[in-house]
Structure formats: structure tokens, C-alpha cells
Design an enzyme around this catalytic site. Structure first.
Site, PDB file in Angstrom:
ATOM      1  N   CYS A  80       8.137  18.856  23.436  1.00 42.97           N
ATOM      2  CA  CYS A  80       8.650  18.168  21.990  1.00 42.97           C
ATOM      3  C   CYS A  80       7.783  18.337  20.933  1.00 42.97           C
ATOM      4  O   CYS A  80       6.386  18.227  21.005  1.00 42.97           O
ATOM      5  CB  CYS A  80       8.712  16.558  22.619  1.00 42.97           C
ATOM      6  SG  CYS A  80       9.109  15.521  21.182  1.00 42.97           S
ATOM      7  N   CYS A  86       4.688  10.660  18.514  1.00 38.50           N
ATOM      8  CA  CYS A  86       5.572   9.602  18.865  1.00 38.50           C
ATOM      9  C   CYS A  86       5.009   9.135  20.167  1.00 38.50           C
ATOM     10  O   CYS A  86       4.404   9.362  21.085  1.00 38.50           O
ATOM     11  CB  CYS A  86       6.934  10.353  19.565  1.00 38.50           C
ATOM     12  SG  CYS A  86       8.083   9.239  20.007  1.00 38.50           S
ATOM     13  N   CYS A 187      15.372  13.702  20.338  1.00 38.34           N
ATOM     14  CA  CYS A 187      14.723  13.201  21.545  1.00 38.34           C
ATOM     15  C   CYS A 187      14.971  13.838  22.589  1.00 38.34           C
ATOM     16  O   CYS A 187      16.019  13.644  23.299  1.00 38.34           O
ATOM     17  CB  CYS A 187      14.568  11.647  21.393  1.00 38.34           C
ATOM     18  SG  CYS A 187      13.684  10.889  22.833  1.00 38.34           S
ATOM     19  N   GLN A 311      21.111   0.135  33.786  1.00 42.81           N
ATOM     20  CA  GLN A 311      19.944   0.943  33.746  1.00 42.81           C
ATOM     21  C   GLN A 311      20.102   2.226  32.885  1.00 42.81           C
ATOM     22  O   GLN A 311      21.135   2.831  32.821  1.00 42.81           O
ATOM     23  CB  GLN A 311      19.728   1.572  35.278  1.00 42.81           C
ATOM     24  CG  GLN A 311      19.251   0.413  36.161  1.00 42.81           C
ATOM     25  CD  GLN A 311      17.790   0.157  36.279  1.00 42.81           C
ATOM     26  OE1 GLN A 311      17.053   0.593  35.168  1.00 42.81           O
ATOM     27  NE2 GLN A 311      17.246  -0.575  37.082  1.00 42.81           N
ATOM     28  N   TYR A 340      18.642 -12.131  40.118  1.00 34.95           N
ATOM     29  CA  TYR A 340      18.295 -11.328  38.776  1.00 34.95           C
ATOM     30  C   TYR A 340      19.772 -10.132  38.838  1.00 34.95           C
ATOM     31  O   TYR A 340      19.320  -8.948  38.575  1.00 34.95           O
ATOM     32  CB  TYR A 340      17.318 -10.658  38.734  1.00 34.95           C
ATOM     33  CG  TYR A 340      15.873 -11.529  38.834  1.00 34.95           C
ATOM     34  CD1 TYR A 340      15.416 -12.348  37.765  1.00 34.95           C
ATOM     35  CD2 TYR A 340      15.486 -11.632  40.094  1.00 34.95           C
ATOM     36  CE1 TYR A 340      14.632 -13.324  38.075  1.00 34.95           C
ATOM     37  CE2 TYR A 340      14.321 -12.465  40.174  1.00 34.95           C
ATOM     38  CZ  TYR A 340      13.768 -13.317  39.162  1.00 34.95           C
ATOM     39  OH  TYR A 340      12.911 -14.136  39.474  1.00 34.95           O
ATOM     40  N   GLU A 361      22.327 -14.670  37.837  1.00 36.66           N
ATOM     41  CA  GLU A 361      21.659 -14.246  36.569  1.00 36.66           C
ATOM     42  C   GLU A 361      21.454 -15.074  35.429  1.00 36.66           C
ATOM     43  O   GLU A 361      22.280 -15.720  35.360  1.00 36.66           O
ATOM     44  CB  GLU A 361      22.400 -12.964  36.141  1.00 36.66           C
ATOM     45  CG  GLU A 361      22.170 -12.335  34.620  1.00 36.66           C
ATOM     46  CD  GLU A 361      20.501 -11.608  34.774  1.00 36.66           C
ATOM     47  OE1 GLU A 361      19.939 -11.976  33.770  1.00 36.66           O
ATOM     48  OE2 GLU A 361      20.152 -10.963  35.623  1.00 36.66           O
ATOM     49  N   ASP A 409      15.732  -8.195  41.923  1.00 32.88           N
ATOM     50  CA  ASP A 409      15.446  -7.077  40.828  1.00 32.88           C
ATOM     51  C   ASP A 409      14.771  -7.757  39.591  1.00 32.88           C
ATOM     52  O   ASP A 409      15.553  -7.907  38.543  1.00 32.88           O
ATOM     53  CB  ASP A 409      16.645  -6.242  40.615  1.00 32.88           C
ATOM     54  CG  ASP A 409      16.356  -5.073  39.605  1.00 32.88           C
ATOM     55  OD1 ASP A 409      15.302  -4.664  39.222  1.00 32.88           O
ATOM     56  OD2 ASP A 409      17.324  -4.286  39.236  1.00 32.88           O
ATOM     57  N   CYS A 436      10.308  -2.847  38.527  1.00 40.06           N
ATOM     58  CA  CYS A 436       9.866  -1.860  37.479  1.00 40.06           C
ATOM     59  C   CYS A 436       8.330  -1.936  37.404  1.00 40.06           C
ATOM     60  O   CYS A 436       8.041  -1.501  35.970  1.00 40.06           O
ATOM     61  CB  CYS A 436      10.798  -2.033  36.306  1.00 40.06           C
ATOM     62  SG  CYS A 436      10.689  -3.529  35.642  1.00 40.06           S
TER      63      CYS A 436
END
Length: 483
Positions: A80, A86, A187, A311, A340, A361, A409, A436
Site C-alpha cells: 500500500c 495511514c 484501500c 461481519q 448478542y 440482542e 458473541d 474479537c
């Protein structure tokens, strides 16, 4: 009397030779010089660099690499052109194979240090942490872009005689550690359609004299341009996040966008007038087209609205959810709770082999999407409710809903303490934890282990190549039947 200040062995602006011994969770090189720790952006483990000290604390400091003296065999040239400016990617200078190995080790380190879990080694005892699941083509994977907008003067001409024109609309990601926008038209981790859409919206905005929001003055209209694209459907959504409800020449803007972007199915405005770094405001309205676009994951169709959580890497999402499905080990009659649940992505995967799936949720719009997605796919054995998981699930338990499997999640902060207590009280045979954030995963696994569960295995998944982020899915089974 004040204590004597601790004198650091290095001083600001001093140049030192540094051996790099590791990477931080943010991708900075961790170096040692005179037994003093320095964090150096762009340095890799195994390297020796000459660096200039920028800032010194009592026990550590920050430095800038001046010269690479010994390079790591895992160092590659970042493709890149704006990578060094960036802040979107952190690991493009590390080979992809080394990125995958580092992400697995990052998960292992957190499990051992925070979770106090024994990770299986050569002897095979302990939690099995699999090699990170990578991508065969780890570029152009993002189906969503949220691009901050700004104003900047353009320089025309050359040979040092450039003329500065009035400010023009720009858009790109922030420079590392700042809110300075790096204007860009491409990008390398974005789907090419997102790049094309953002570029066209910027051009049209300039043509119509649209101003960008200024964080310091609070003036200006356009804060962000968000785009979504369906990898399977090819449908596109454009969301204009504005500092105020009125958009000048809105009909002309819509007309020009539609002409420039034939794939667009939805143009949406979100209004955010608050002094905040949060992208979205509370008010969203459709300017033109549909409220949703459609996409497909592993044969399941999804309607995605402007504020849906979906996602960003569909290829790896399928890999992640297939592993979650495998860990759930469903035989057709189980009752599953999906905490979630978002727009129902995991829920609908699981419903294909479960007796019934209950999704919860906190975001009401996501629950409406989840219900719509179940109907869209003819799935009748999944039901959804809006509210905090730590409130709704205990009530379900009182109503007689007992889960054989619970899937969580959570966001980066991990599970709410009350939800973990509810899981322990409900005693499902299996818990499937999608994470995550390796540190909060490890913390929550420790709580579940202390409550009678055993972590069997963890599968890291490279959802975000060339960044420091890693997704994981963990399987826990109940071993303490006396609780």
C-alpha cells in the site's frame, strides 16, 4: 518530602541501537536498549535498529526507527503506497504467514497470562489452540467502509510554483494516532466497489460544494461516508452521516450518485450533531431506494440495514461460523441460546440443525433484522427478543427455557458479569464463545472454568488480515455436574 524521581537510562532525542524482542497488541516493536524498554513503530521481532528516543517514562519509552540494521526474515515490502501514514493497517510489513503465527501466539499469551489456562504443547495436555485460519487471498476482503471526511487545500502546478486552491472535500482514514485524514482513493483491504463509491461521492460532493464537518468548530455538513456492498448480491448501500438534517441540493446529489453508481440500491442519511467520535447519530432515514440491501453467507440470505452489525469479512465469517456450528455439536433437538445475536447470523446457522434457537440482542433494530432474516430464509425454529442478554436470559430461565448450548458473541469488552453468572446457573452442556478480543476472552474463560467448565479448544480466525485484530471461537464443556 517528595520522593526522589526515578531517572530513566535514556534521554529524549538520544539515538540508540535497539534489539527488537516482540510485538505489542497494537503492532509496535518491543525493543530493549540498556535494559530499558522502547516501543518502536514499524520494527519487527528479531531485528536490530537504530532509533531516536521520542518520549521517556519511568519504565519505558517510545522511539522512532532511523535505520534498519538487521532485518527480520519475515519483513516484506508493504504494497500500500500510504501504509506508513495511514492508521488502518498495522502489519502489512510482516509476511502473511508470520501474521497468522503471531495472532495465534497472541491468543495463547492471553489465555496463559490472563486466563491462567494451560495451553497444550507437544505433550498434548491442556487447551488446544489451533493454527490461525487464514485467507488464500488476504486483500480486498472488507464489505463495509466508514470513511471520515474533511476539507483540505489542493496544490496545483509544479516545480515549486504550486498554487493553493480553496479547500476541497477529501476523505480517507486517519493517520496513525491522530484525527488527521489521509486523503485516498484506494484501500487495499476494501472491496473495490467501496473504493469506487467513496471516490464518486467525494467527486459529487466537490461539484455541489458540500462542506465536511470540522471537529474543532463543529461546523460543516458531511462527517462520514459509509458504504456496504454485498459480496454475493453485488448490491450497494451508501450512508451519508451528516452534521444536521438539511442536505443542500439533496435531489441533485441523489440523481448524480445513482448515475455514477449503478449498483446502489439504497441511499441513507444518518444525522449526528453531537461532539463525539461515535460515527452514528440516533436519527436515520432513507433518502432513496430500499431500507436494506441483501447478501448471502453459506446459503443463508440476509437483509442488512444501515446500522446492522454484519461481519465485514464474509469469506472468513463463514469459516468462523462453521467452526462455531461444529463446536455446538447439534443433533436436531437441542435448545440453543444465542446471546448478542445481532441480525441473527449465528442463530440462523445453528437453526439448521437445532430444535430451537433463542436470540437476544440489545439493539432493537438488529432484532427486527433478525426476525426478517429468519422469515426471509423460511426458518421457523428461531425466535428473537430485544434487550440486555443479562436481563432477558435469566427471565427466560424463570419461564422454563433451559439451554443445551449457549453461544455468546460479545463486543470487545466481553461478557457482562451477570450473563456469565446466568450461564453458570443454567448449566448448558456446551458453551461456544466467539470473541474479537483475546484478553476479554481469556478473562471470561477463567470465570467459566472456575464455575465448572473446561475449555477444550480455541480456533483463531484471521478476520482482519494486515491488522492486529484476531477473532477466535472457543469450545467449553461442563465437567462439574454438582453445581
Amino acid at each position: 518530602m517528595k520522593g526522589k524521581a526515578v531517572q530513566a537510562p535514556l534521554a529524549k532525542n538520544e539515538e540508540v541501537i535497539v534489539d527488537i524482542v516482540g510485538l505489542t497488541h497494537e503492532g509496535e516493536g518491543v525493543g530493549r536498549a540498556d535494559d530499558f524498554t522502547l516501543f518502536i513503530q514499524g520494527a519487527l521481532p528479531g531485528e536490530r535498529v537504530r532509533a531516536k528516543v521520542l518520549k521517556v517514562k519511568k519504565t519505558y519509552g517510545y522511539a522512532r526507527m532511523q535505520e534498519l540494521l538487521v532485518a527480520s526474515p519475515d519483513r516484506v515490502e508493504a504494497p500500500c503506497p500510504i501504509y506508513k501514514q495511514c492508521g488502518g493497517c498495522q502489519l502489512q510489513h510482516l509476511s502473511y504467514e508470520a501474521q497468522l503465527a503471531w495472532k495465534r501466539q497472541h491468543v495463547v499469551d492471553n489465555l496463559e497470562r490472563i486466563g491462567k489456562l494451560r495451553v497444550a504443547g507437544a505433550e498434548g495436555e491442556g487447551v488446544k489452540v489451533h493454527p490461525t485460519l487464514g485467507m488464500s487471498e488476504p486483500w480486498r476482503y472488507r464489505n463495509k467502509a466508514a470513511v471520515p471526511m474533511g476539507m483540505a487545500a489542493a496544490v496545483t502546478g509544479g516545480d515549486g510554483d504550486g498554487l493553493v486552491s480553496p479547500e476541497r472535500l477529501i476523505g480517507g482514514f486517519y493517520a496513525r494516532g491522530s484525527h488527521r485524514i489521509i486523503d485516498m482513493d484506494e484501500c487495499m483491504i476494501q472491496h473495490s466497489s467501496n473504493d469506487e463509491i467513496v471516490a464518486r461521492v467525494k467527486e459529487i460532493g466537490r461539484e455541489l460544494g458540500i462542506t465536511a464537518y470540522n471537529e474543532e468548530t463543529g461546523r460543516g455538513l458531511l462527517r462520514h461516508v459509509m458504504t456496504r456492498v454485498g459480496f454475493v448480491s453485488g448490491e450497494a448501500m451508501i450512508v451519508l452521516i451528516t452534521n444536521g438534517e438539511r442536505i443542500p441540493q439533496v435531489e441533485r446529489w441523489i440523481e448524480l450518485i445513482r448515475a455514477a453508481v449503478p449498483s446502489v440500491k439504497s441511499i441513507v442519511q444518518n444525522v449526528n450533531t453531537r461532539d463525539t467520535n461515535v460515527i452514528f447519530g440516533d436519527k436515520t432515514r432513507v433518502l432513496w431506494g430500499s431500507e436494506v440491501i441483501y447478501d448471502e453467507l453459506d446459503g443463508i440470505r440476509f437483509a442488512i440495514s444501515a446500522r446492522s452489525f454484519y461481519q465485514v469479512n464474509p469469506v472468513q465469517t463463514v469459516e468462523l461460523y462453521r467452526r462455531a456450528f461444529e463446536y455446538a455439536a447439534l443433533s436436531g433437538g437441542e435448545r440453543v441460546i444465542d446471546a448478542y445475536c445481532g441480525i441473527g447470523t449465528i442463530s440462523l446457522f445453528l437453526a439448521r440443525a437445532a430444535g430451537h434457537v433463542y436470540g437476544v440482542e440489545i439493539v432493537p433494530e438488529a432484532i427486527e433484522d433478525a426476525k426478517r432474516n429468519a422469515e426471509l430464509n423460511g426458518i421457523t425454529n428461531a425466535s428473537f427478543e430485544a434487550g440486555p442478554a443479562e436481563v432477558v436470559i435469566p427471565r427466560w430461565r424463570k419461564e422454563g427455557i433451559v439451554a443445551d448450548v449457549i453461544v455468546v458473541d460479545p463486543p470487545r469488552k466481553g461478557c457482562d458479569e451477570a450473563l456469565l453468572e446466568t450461564i453458570l446457573a443454567m448449566k448448558p452442556e456446551r458453551v461456544v464463545y466467539v470473541s474479537c478480543n483475546p484478553s476479554t476472552l481469556a478473562r471470561d474463560l477463567r470465570v467459566l472454568e472456575d464455575g465448572g467448565y473446561r475449555t477444550v479448544e480455541v480456533q483463531p480466525v484471521d478476520m482482519f488480515p494486515h491488522t492486529v485484530h484476531v477473532e477466535s471461537v472457543a469450545l467449553l464443556v461442563r465437567v462439574n455436574t454438582d453445581r
